[in-house]
Design a protein around this motif. Structure first.
Motif, PDB file in Angstrom:
ATOM      1  N   ASP A  94       0.804  -1.227   0.000  1.00  0.00           N
ATOM      2  CA  ASP A  94       0.000   0.000   0.000  1.00  0.00           C
ATOM      3  C   ASP A  94       0.834   1.272   0.000  1.00  0.00           C
ATOM      4  O   ASP A  94       0.275   2.370  -0.010  1.00  0.00           O
ATOM      5  CB  ASP A  94      -1.048   0.009   1.126  1.00  0.00           C
ATOM      6  CG  ASP A  94      -0.668  -0.769   2.362  1.00  0.00           C
ATOM      7  OD1 ASP A  94       0.210  -1.644   2.282  1.00  0.00           O
ATOM      8  OD2 ASP A  94      -1.270  -0.506   3.409  1.00  0.00           O
ATOM      9  N   LEU A  95       2.144   1.157  -0.016  1.00  0.00           N
ATOM     10  CA  LEU A  95       3.006   2.333  -0.130  1.00  0.00           C
ATOM     11  C   LEU A  95       3.534   2.437  -1.560  1.00  0.00           C
ATOM     12  O   LEU A  95       3.676   1.436  -2.253  1.00  0.00           O
ATOM     13  CB  LEU A  95       4.200   2.227   0.823  1.00  0.00           C
ATOM     14  CG  LEU A  95       3.926   2.313   2.316  1.00  0.00           C
ATOM     15  CD1 LEU A  95       5.224   2.164   3.091  1.00  0.00           C
ATOM     16  CD2 LEU A  95       3.255   3.628   2.669  1.00  0.00           C
ATOM     17  N   ASP A  96       3.854   3.664  -1.963  1.00  0.00           N
ATOM     18  CA  ASP A  96       4.486   3.895  -3.261  1.00  0.00           C
ATOM     19  C   ASP A  96       5.979   3.616  -3.085  1.00  0.00           C
ATOM     20  O   ASP A  96       6.669   4.315  -2.340  1.00  0.00           O
ATOM     21  CB  ASP A  96       4.231   5.340  -3.694  1.00  0.00           C
ATOM     22  CG  ASP A  96       4.931   5.717  -4.989  1.00  0.00           C
ATOM     23  OD1 ASP A  96       5.575   4.861  -5.624  1.00  0.00           O
ATOM     24  OD2 ASP A  96       4.830   6.897  -5.377  1.00  0.00           O
ATOM     25  N   LEU A  97       6.460   2.577  -3.756  1.00  0.00           N
ATOM     26  CA  LEU A  97       7.863   2.156  -3.644  1.00  0.00           C
ATOM     27  C   LEU A  97       8.814   3.322  -3.903  1.00  0.00           C
ATOM     28  O   LEU A  97       9.781   3.535  -3.170  1.00  0.00           O
ATOM     29  CB  LEU A  97       8.135   1.009  -4.627  1.00  0.00           C
ATOM     30  CG  LEU A  97       9.558   0.491  -4.717  1.00  0.00           C
ATOM     31  CD1 LEU A  97      10.011  -0.119  -3.389  1.00  0.00           C
ATOM     32  CD2 LEU A  97       9.685  -0.534  -5.844  1.00  0.00           C
ATOM     33  N   VAL A  98       8.537   4.101  -4.924  1.00  0.00           N
ATOM     34  CA  VAL A  98       9.428   5.207  -5.292  1.00  0.00           C
ATOM     35  C   VAL A  98       9.381   6.326  -4.249  1.00  0.00           C
ATOM     36  O   VAL A  98      10.410   6.924  -3.929  1.00  0.00           O
ATOM     37  CB  VAL A  98       9.100   5.721  -6.710  1.00  0.00           C
ATOM     38  CG1 VAL A  98      10.015   6.881  -7.092  1.00  0.00           C
ATOM     39  CG2 VAL A  98       9.237   4.582  -7.726  1.00  0.00           C
ATOM     40  N   SER A  99       8.204   6.578  -3.674  1.00  0.00           N
ATOM     41  CA  SER A  99       8.109   7.590  -2.605  1.00  0.00           C
ATOM     42  C   SER A  99       8.914   7.177  -1.377  1.00  0.00           C
ATOM     43  O   SER A  99       9.537   8.013  -0.723  1.00  0.00           O
ATOM     44  CB  SER A  99       6.650   7.826  -2.212  1.00  0.00           C
ATOM     45  OG  SER A  99       5.967   8.482  -3.247  1.00  0.00           O
ATOM     46  N   VAL A 100       8.891   5.880  -1.067  1.00  0.00           N
ATOM     47  CA  VAL A 100       9.689   5.376   0.054  1.00  0.00           C
ATOM     48  C   VAL A 100      11.173   5.575  -0.246  1.00  0.00           C
ATOM     49  O   VAL A 100      11.934   6.072   0.590  1.00  0.00           O
ATOM     50  CB  VAL A 100       9.377   3.891   0.348  1.00  0.00           C
ATOM     51  CG1 VAL A 100      10.360   3.323   1.368  1.00  0.00           C
ATOM     52  CG2 VAL A 100       7.939   3.744   0.838  1.00  0.00           C
ATOM     53  N   ALA A 101      11.591   5.211  -1.446  1.00  0.00           N
ATOM     54  CA  ALA A 101      12.996   5.385  -1.834  1.00  0.00           C
ATOM     55  C   ALA A 101      13.394   6.851  -1.783  1.00  0.00           C
ATOM     56  O   ALA A 101      14.484   7.197  -1.308  1.00  0.00           O
ATOM     57  CB  ALA A 101      13.217   4.812  -3.236  1.00  0.00           C
ATOM     58  N   GLU A 102      12.502   7.721  -2.227  1.00  0.00           N
ATOM     59  CA  GLU A 102      12.778   9.155  -2.207  1.00  0.00           C
ATOM     60  C   GLU A 102      12.944   9.655  -0.769  1.00  0.00           C
ATOM     61  O   GLU A 102      13.858  10.433  -0.473  1.00  0.00           O
ATOM     62  CB  GLU A 102      11.646   9.911  -2.909  1.00  0.00           C
ATOM     63  CG  GLU A 102      11.866  11.410  -2.964  1.00  0.00           C
ATOM     64  CD  GLU A 102      10.715  12.144  -3.627  1.00  0.00           C
ATOM     65  OE1 GLU A 102      10.998  13.118  -4.340  1.00  0.00           O
ATOM     66  OE2 GLU A 102       9.541  11.762  -3.409  1.00  0.00           O
ATOM     67  N   ALA A 103      12.083   9.195   0.131  1.00  0.00           N
ATOM     68  CA  ALA A 103      12.180   9.607   1.536  1.00  0.00           C
ATOM     69  C   ALA A 103      13.496   9.138   2.147  1.00  0.00           C
ATOM     70  O   ALA A 103      14.140   9.875   2.903  1.00  0.00           O
ATOM     71  CB  ALA A 103      10.990   9.052   2.326  1.00  0.00           C
ATOM     72  N   ILE A 104      13.912   7.912   1.804  1.00  0.00           N
ATOM     73  CA  ILE A 104      15.199   7.398   2.311  1.00  0.00           C
ATOM     74  C   ILE A 104      16.343   8.241   1.747  1.00  0.00           C
ATOM     75  O   ILE A 104      17.241   8.658   2.481  1.00  0.00           O
ATOM     76  CB  ILE A 104      15.366   5.908   1.956  1.00  0.00           C
ATOM     77  CG1 ILE A 104      14.341   5.068   2.736  1.00  0.00           C
ATOM     78  CG2 ILE A 104      16.794   5.438   2.239  1.00  0.00           C
ATOM     79  CD1 ILE A 104      14.237   3.618   2.278  1.00  0.00           C
TER      80      ILE A 104
END
Length: 102
Positions: free
Chosen positions: A42-52
């Motif tokens: 349910d998370l956007d994989l790319v948004s998670v990567a961007e936050a990291i």
């Protein structure tokens, strides 16, 4: 940052371009090194990567504490090896973020 803002971010676009479908056999070495992060569907994989990549510790800590982003455990690795599901991954050094797609 909303998802609309994220989609216009140069970093988001760069990470999106680096996101690819990958087999478990290609990810096993990252699991063995302890640098493979599993991202909930349910998370956007790319948004998670961007936050990291942006060192957004608040968002990342929330995902980690809620179990939406976790270091891949041996049970998950065994499950992936047995099922060989459709996985997508993006590298945010030193991490590799992986997500199962249905």
């Amino acid at each position: 940052m909303t998802s609309n803002d994220a989609s216009q971010s140069p970093l988001y676009a760069k990470l999106l371009g680096e996101t690819a479908k990958i087999g478990w056999s290609e990810l096993e070495r990252f699991f063995a090194r302890g640098i493979l992060l599993h991202v909930a569907r349910d998370l956007d994989l790319v948004s998670v990567a961007e936050a990291i990549a942006n060192d957004d510790t608040t968002r990342v800590a929330q995902w980690l504490s809620s179990g939406l982003v976790v270091r891949v455990q041996s049970e998950t690795a065994a499950d992936f090896a047995a099922r060989d599901p459709e996985l997508w991954a993006v590298v945010v050094s030193p991490w590799v973020c992986v997500q199962e797609r249905s």
